[in-house]
Design an enzyme around this catalytic site. Sequence first.
Site, mmCIF file in Angstrom:
data_model
loop_
_atom_site.group_PDB
_atom_site.id
_atom_site.type_symbol
_atom_site.label_atom_id
_atom_site.label_comp_id
_atom_site.label_asym_id
_atom_site.label_seq_id
_atom_site.Cartn_x
_atom_site.Cartn_y
_atom_site.Cartn_z
ATOM 1 C CD GLU A 92 -2.803 0.243 2.650
ATOM 2 O OE1 GLU A 92 -3.485 -0.724 3.007
ATOM 3 O OE2 GLU A 92 -2.575 1.228 3.384
ATOM 4 C CB CYS A 112 4.306 -3.999 10.562
ATOM 5 S SG CYS A 112 5.490 -3.165 11.645
ATOM 6 C CB CYS A 119 -0.873 -0.186 13.577
ATOM 7 S SG CYS A 119 -0.241 -0.052 11.895
ATOM 8 N N GLY A 159 4.934 -1.116 7.719
ATOM 9 C CA GLY A 159 6.255 -1.623 8.075
ATOM 10 C C GLY A 159 7.062 -0.692 8.949
ATOM 11 C CD GLU A 160 10.329 0.725 12.811
ATOM 12 O OE1 GLU A 160 9.313 1.231 13.305
ATOM 13 O OE2 GLU A 160 11.340 1.411 12.501
ATOM 14 C CB SER A 189 7.599 7.454 10.718
ATOM 15 O OG SER A 189 6.911 7.122 11.904
ATOM 16 C CB SER A 212 5.735 6.142 16.560
ATOM 17 O OG SER A 212 5.549 6.442 15.209
ATOM 18 C CG LEU A 213 6.787 9.425 23.044
ATOM 19 C CD1 LEU A 213 8.090 8.670 23.261
ATOM 20 C CD2 LEU A 213 6.908 10.843 23.598
ATOM 21 C CB CYS A 331 -1.433 3.186 8.324
ATOM 22 S SG CYS A 331 0.071 2.351 8.067
#
Length: 345
Positions: A92, A112, A119, A159-160, A189, A212-213, A331
């Site tokens: 995506e 992910c 998410c 994904g990370e 990110s 991303s906190l 997402c």
Amino acid sequence: MAKIHFSKLKIKDLENIFQENNIPKYRGKQVFEGIYNHFAPSFDHINNIPKDLKLFLNQNIDSDIPKIVEKSTSPDGTCKYLLRLQDNNLIECVYLPYQKRNSLCISTQIGCPVGCVFCASGAHGFVRNHNVWEIIGQLLAVQGDIKEKLTHIVYMGIGEPLLNLDNVVSSLKLINENFKISERRITVSTSGITSQIYKLADYKLDITLALSLHSPFQEEREKLIPTAGRNPIQKLFLACDDYFKKTKRRITWEYILIKDINSDEYHAKELSKLAKKYKAHINLIPCNKTDNYNHNAPSEKEIKIFTGILEKNKVEWTLRQKKGQNENSACGQLRANHLNEYENL
Ligand code: SAH
Ligand code: SF4
């Protein structure tokens, strides 16, 4: 031997290949302009090169780009693309036209491995990392569709990114060189993988790093982000300090606002303290409901109270506009909704 993919080449590389094969060097520029400036979907679509050169290119270089399977456009112009890769995996990316900006939010992994509770990207597990050309292929597919140049890239899709660091860094450099998008217009990110932030810092890139906190409290963060236990907040901040020292780029914190979870005055005060201490800019993101996470964003009034506290503490913040508000806006949701339908194509 596997063919090299076009998107991994810089113009010099193509010119060298041409010279080794007695093809005039200037053809390299024509091919690059055809693909990157005139959005040709394949070598065959480049008008000003001869047939025998097209044949040579097709025989020696892979120009395959992800196929658009579905497009979901929102009234505000946001367009979510579902793309199919060579091996039929679905990915995506999201095109966000905004005033003079043409931003693209791209994916770095299929699924992910982190699995944050809110998410949709992690909800269906992890398949594999994207190759460099699968990252760049998203830009080529979308530019080919909109027939315009992209101006900003955000690595905030599925994904990370820092768990696919080598391919992400290679893709960043190629995007900069071939698409002429400066590093300052690129944001990566991360959910916060401490060891990888140190590694990224060593590349001394000019990109923006967004952390991303989602909560100023360690225990609460662990409930939202499964890998947060192994990456405690204090150690993450040390890694971010190192990133700032090496790159001179200020870190942005992303903070999903989730009603009744992390968006009251108590959270706003604690977040302000941390943001002041670490000189972070805060990007607030109202939570999108997903199939697996039945939580909403706070009301406008609650968000106002939250931002009022940040303001009072002189913390810089932005509120991400609610873009692409339709049934697939979160997402990873478009892919999730179509996994069964398209899996066996
Ligand atoms: N894996 C990276 C980058 C991709 S996620 C990361 O986590 O930072 C990009 C952003 O989308 C993250 O800030 C993430 O928290 C946010 N996001 C994911 N699901 C969301 C949802 N349901 N509502 C709002 N933001 C979401
Ligand atoms: Fe992965 Fe980011 Fe989604 Fe968490 S928010 S599951 S890290 S894509």
